[in-house]
Design a protein around this motif. Structure first.
Motif, PDB file in Angstrom:
ATOM      1  N   SER A   1       1.083  -1.057   0.165  1.00  0.00           N
ATOM      2  CA  SER A   1       0.051  -0.032  -0.144  1.00  0.00           C
ATOM      3  C   SER A   1       0.900   1.112   0.134  1.00  0.00           C
ATOM      4  O   SER A   1       1.997   1.249   0.448  1.00  0.00           O
TER       5      SER A   1
ATOM      6  N   ASN B   1      -0.779   9.532  -0.158  1.00  0.00           N
ATOM      7  CA  ASN B   1      -2.315   9.914  -1.170  1.00  0.00           C
ATOM      8  C   ASN B   1      -1.743  10.605  -2.364  1.00  0.00           C
ATOM      9  O   ASN B   1      -0.954  11.548  -2.345  1.00  0.00           O
TER      10      ASN B   1
ATOM     11  N   MET C   1     -10.129   9.633   6.559  1.00  0.00           N
ATOM     12  CA  MET C   1      -9.796   8.389   5.682  1.00  0.00           C
ATOM     13  C   MET C   1      -8.590   8.799   4.999  1.00  0.00           C
ATOM     14  O   MET C   1      -7.670   7.817   4.638  1.00  0.00           O
ATOM     15  N   PHE C   2      -8.062  10.085   4.769  1.00  0.00           N
ATOM     16  CA  PHE C   2      -7.154  10.440   4.099  1.00  0.00           C
ATOM     17  C   PHE C   2      -5.946  10.689   4.918  1.00  0.00           C
ATOM     18  O   PHE C   2      -4.605  11.032   4.459  1.00  0.00           O
TER      19      PHE C   2
ATOM     20  N   PRO D   1      -2.846   9.334   7.008  1.00  0.00           N
ATOM     21  CA  PRO D   1      -2.077   7.908   7.177  1.00  0.00           C
ATOM     22  C   PRO D   1      -2.080   7.236   8.228  1.00  0.00           C
ATOM     23  O   PRO D   1      -2.143   6.089   8.257  1.00  0.00           O
TER      24      PRO D   1
ATOM     25  N   ARG E   1      -6.894   6.487   8.444  1.00  0.00           N
ATOM     26  CA  ARG E   1      -7.425   5.646   7.477  1.00  0.00           C
ATOM     27  C   ARG E   1      -8.839   5.217   7.825  1.00  0.00           C
ATOM     28  O   ARG E   1      -9.184   3.788   8.001  1.00  0.00           O
ATOM     29  N   ARG E   2      -9.751   5.991   8.324  1.00  0.00           N
ATOM     30  CA  ARG E   2     -10.869   5.768   9.220  1.00  0.00           C
ATOM     31  C   ARG E   2     -12.175   6.652   8.556  1.00  0.00           C
ATOM     32  O   ARG E   2     -11.890   7.703   8.308  1.00  0.00           O
TER      33      ARG E   2
ATOM     34  N   PHE F   1      -9.091   1.210   6.893  1.00  0.00           N
ATOM     35  CA  PHE F   1      -8.662   1.121   5.516  1.00  0.00           C
ATOM     36  C   PHE F   1      -7.060   1.076   5.945  1.00  0.00           C
ATOM     37  O   PHE F   1      -6.293   1.819   5.678  1.00  0.00           O
TER      38      PHE F   1
ATOM     39  N   ALA G   1      -5.104   0.674   2.755  1.00  0.00           N
ATOM     40  CA  ALA G   1      -5.560   1.074   1.374  1.00  0.00           C
ATOM     41  C   ALA G   1      -4.610   2.198   0.621  1.00  0.00           C
ATOM     42  O   ALA G   1      -3.971   2.927   1.422  1.00  0.00           O
ATOM     43  N   THR G   2      -4.679   2.352  -0.416  1.00  0.00           N
ATOM     44  CA  THR G   2      -4.083   3.099  -1.303  1.00  0.00           C
ATOM     45  C   THR G   2      -5.075   4.235  -1.973  1.00  0.00           C
ATOM     46  O   THR G   2      -6.228   3.557  -2.569  1.00  0.00           O
ATOM     47  N   PHE G   3      -4.942   5.536  -1.433  1.00  0.00           N
ATOM     48  CA  PHE G   3      -5.891   6.753  -1.928  1.00  0.00           C
ATOM     49  C   PHE G   3      -5.320   7.139  -3.085  1.00  0.00           C
ATOM     50  O   PHE G   3      -4.350   7.737  -2.965  1.00  0.00           O
TER      51      PHE G   3
END
Length: 602
Positions: free
Chosen positions: A315, A319, A411-412, A414, A417-418, A428, A431-433
């Motif tokens: 991941s 972002n 979410m963004f 690091p 990620r929620r 997440f 995850a990769t955004f």
């Protein structure tokens, strides 16, 4: 991740004399055709652009070993770099003169360069950057880094040109080029009043001759015009000051992707496979294989994917925001990132996202189609908590979130990620955004600090032609490159639109091969009947825009009132293409026609 590389192109007396007839024949003929008796040097570049096919061949023949100029992903760098180099030259001619003289007593090149740089940076460059306010703009930081590094290269080149032990006043080496020059140039019985200001005039200490110097951010297809501009300045200065300048120099700053030190260590390849020399694992190379255009952006993403694959599971810790007009392949790049990481892609148009619940539903549906799902992970804030597997979430046109942006900020982050919905909290951890926007200026301010910007540049006609060629090959049809280039031009160099028109062209050809041949004649018929565009890809609204500027400069508010289309179409559809064709230019007082634009509309 970008670094400047300085490539100096020496235009000695013999080469200048060899190129001069081709340049001046084209320039005076174009000025006569346009009915111009007085022009600026920037106008001359517009005029010469019309004659580029005639001018290109003698330039390329005379300069077989010219440096390769790469694509430029940061459009703002050019203007900033020009201003910074002008400031640097002023500094050494004025308050930095003592540093300039002292540096000449340093026999060691590195110490000589360091002495020049330290004074320039602390006294002039840093205060200039601070006063500009750009240090407070996260989206400008990368551009400023590039500019500072480019000026450092310029200083190193200046230090190398100084003769150690021989003291020379900076004003005798960096001659004054701060005044607009005006002179009547004569060529084969024709006279043209020319005005302009060269970037610099420098005495080369090695040859003891003064040279016109032009600083350029190298761009594909522009080298001929840059050479021509330098030759025009030579002629202008010789006319005003008397014969004496016979040489010129182009200092071309090219931007390259920079591989961080730890990226040089290749990820462990599969058994029996050799690690690539450039450090990209085979999975990453394979994912981006065949992608055409935007080499700098692709390399940037390949570096990020290589680093991401060192994590388990893979991941990106940052972002990434893909920035550029529509049709540049942002969605395709997102697919390739997901392929390189070996995880599912959730493609979400921001226009269809009302809240966090809507985003989580979209993620759940994509994972279900891939046979995966989120797993229960306890509770969070009184709500069920679920943890999502590794995936790439791509938010297209992310600027449309606007006032809803605050809902997604966690979410963004690091470390977070929620995403907090009304019924569930999604986390997440792997995850990769990715985000995409057609206009960075519309991004909510918090996004600027949470995403790393990757700028995409427009495709060239040959690149779009290369994208189209396999479509015709699969149909067993052979077409020449000129046909594909023309189709690309009519489609405004937009691969998506060009592919759609290529399919339409093939359909008409199968129906009536004689009436719709696969040549320029067939394209012109389709353009007139179906597409309503000319060979430049211009529509009626584009021509209306150009005609609105006949009377002089106009601002966007005036154009919005005069044209039969909305402001959004003007800003996102019409102006980008007219700027790319160099039919208009933007000034502080509004938009105005270039010489090429004036000639086009008559």
């Amino acid at each position: 991740m970008l670094k400047p590389v300085l490539e100096t192109l020496e235009l000695g007396p013999e080469l200048c004399e060899r190129l001069r007839p081709a340049v001046f024949d084209a320039m005076f003929a174009a000025a006569a055709e346009a009915g111009r008796s007085s022009v600026s040097v920037s106008d001359l570049k517009d005029l010469l652009a019309q004659a580029l096919p005639q001018f290109r061949e003698p330039v390329l023949q005379a300069m077989a070993a010219r440096p390769a100029i790469g694509p430029v992903p940061l459009h703002s760098v050019g203007v900033l770099l020009h201003d910074a180099l002008h400031l640097a030259s002023q500094h050494f001619r004025r308050e930095g003169a003592a540093d300039f003289r002292a540096a000449q007593h340093e026999a060691d090149l590195a110490k000589r360069s360091e002495r020049l740089w330290n004074g320039l940076f602390s006294r002039r460059l840093l205060p200039w950057l601070q006063a500009s306010g750009r240090l407070d703009e996260p989206e400008s930081i990368e551009s400023l880094d590039v500019v500072v590094e480019a000026v450092r290269l310029w200083v190193a080149d200046l230090a190398q040109r100084l003769a150690p032990g021989e003291e020379i006043a900076p004003a005798a080496m960096l001659l004054d080029a701060e005044v607009d020059l005006r002179a009547a140039l004569t060529w084969k019985g024709r006279t043209l009043l020319v005005r302009g200001r060269p970037d610099a005039v420098v005495v080369d200490r090695r040859s003891a001759r003064p040279e016109v110097v032009e600083y350029k951010l190298g761009q594909q297809g522009q080298l001929e015009l840059q050479v021509a501009q330098a030759l025009v300045y030579l002629e202008l200065l010789n006319e005003l000051k008397g014969p004496g300048l016979t040489a010129a120099r182009l200092q071309l700053f090219r931007l390259e992707g920079e591989t961080p030190p730890d990226a040089a260590e290749a990820v462990t390849p599969s058994a029996g496979a050799a690690a690539p020399a450039h450090g990209f694992p085979s999975e990453v190379d394979g994912a981006f294989a065949g992608y055409i255009g935007n080499l700098a952006a692709v390399r940037r993403l390949k570096i990020e994917c290589t680093l991401a694959r060192r994590e388990s599971p893979p991941s990106m810790p940052v972002n990434v925001m893909l920035c550029g007009p529509g049709g540049l392949g942002k969605t395709e790049l997102a697919r390739r990132v997901a392929r390189a990481l070996g995880v599912p892609l959730v493609d979400v148009p921001a226009s269809g996202v009302k809240d966090v619940d809507g985003l989580l539903e979209r993620v759940d549906a994509t994972l279900a189609a891939a046979g995966q799902s989120a797993e229960p992970a306890g509770t969070d804030s009184g709500l069920p908590r679920v943890s999502y597997p590794p995936l790439v979430i791509f938010l297209d046109e992310i600027h449309l979130l606007r006032r809803k942006a605050d809902l997604f900020l966690q979410m963004f982050e690091p470390k977070e990620r929620r995403a907090v919905g009304s019924e569930v909290v999604g986390v997440f951890p792997h995850a990769t955004f990715l985000g995409a926007t057609t206009d960075k200026g519309l991004l909510p301010a918090p996004f600027l600090t949470r995403f790393r910007m990757v700028d995409l540049v427009a495709y060239s006609a040959p690149e779009v032609a290369q994208i189209l060629e396999p479509l015709f090959a699969r149909e067993g049809v052979k077409v020449d490159e000129a046909f594909l280039v023309q189709l690309a031009q009519m489609s405004r160099l937009n691969p998506r639109e060009a592919l759609e028109r290529a399919r339409e062209t093939l359909t008409h050809h199968r129906f009536d091969p004689t009436g719709y041949p696969l040549d320029r004649k067939g394209l012109r018929r389709l353009a007139e009947e179906s597409w309503q565009v000319d060979e430049l890809g211009l529509r009626e609204a584009d021509r209306a825009y150009l005609k609105a500027l006949r009377g002089g400069r106009r601002g966007i508010a005036a154009l919005d009132q005069m044209l039969p289309v909305g402001r959004d179409e003007i800003l996102t559809v019409i102006e980008p293409w007219l700027l790319q064709l160099e039919l208009i230019r933007q000034t502080g007082a509004g938009r105005e026609l270039t010489e090429r634009g004036r000639r086009l509309i008559g």
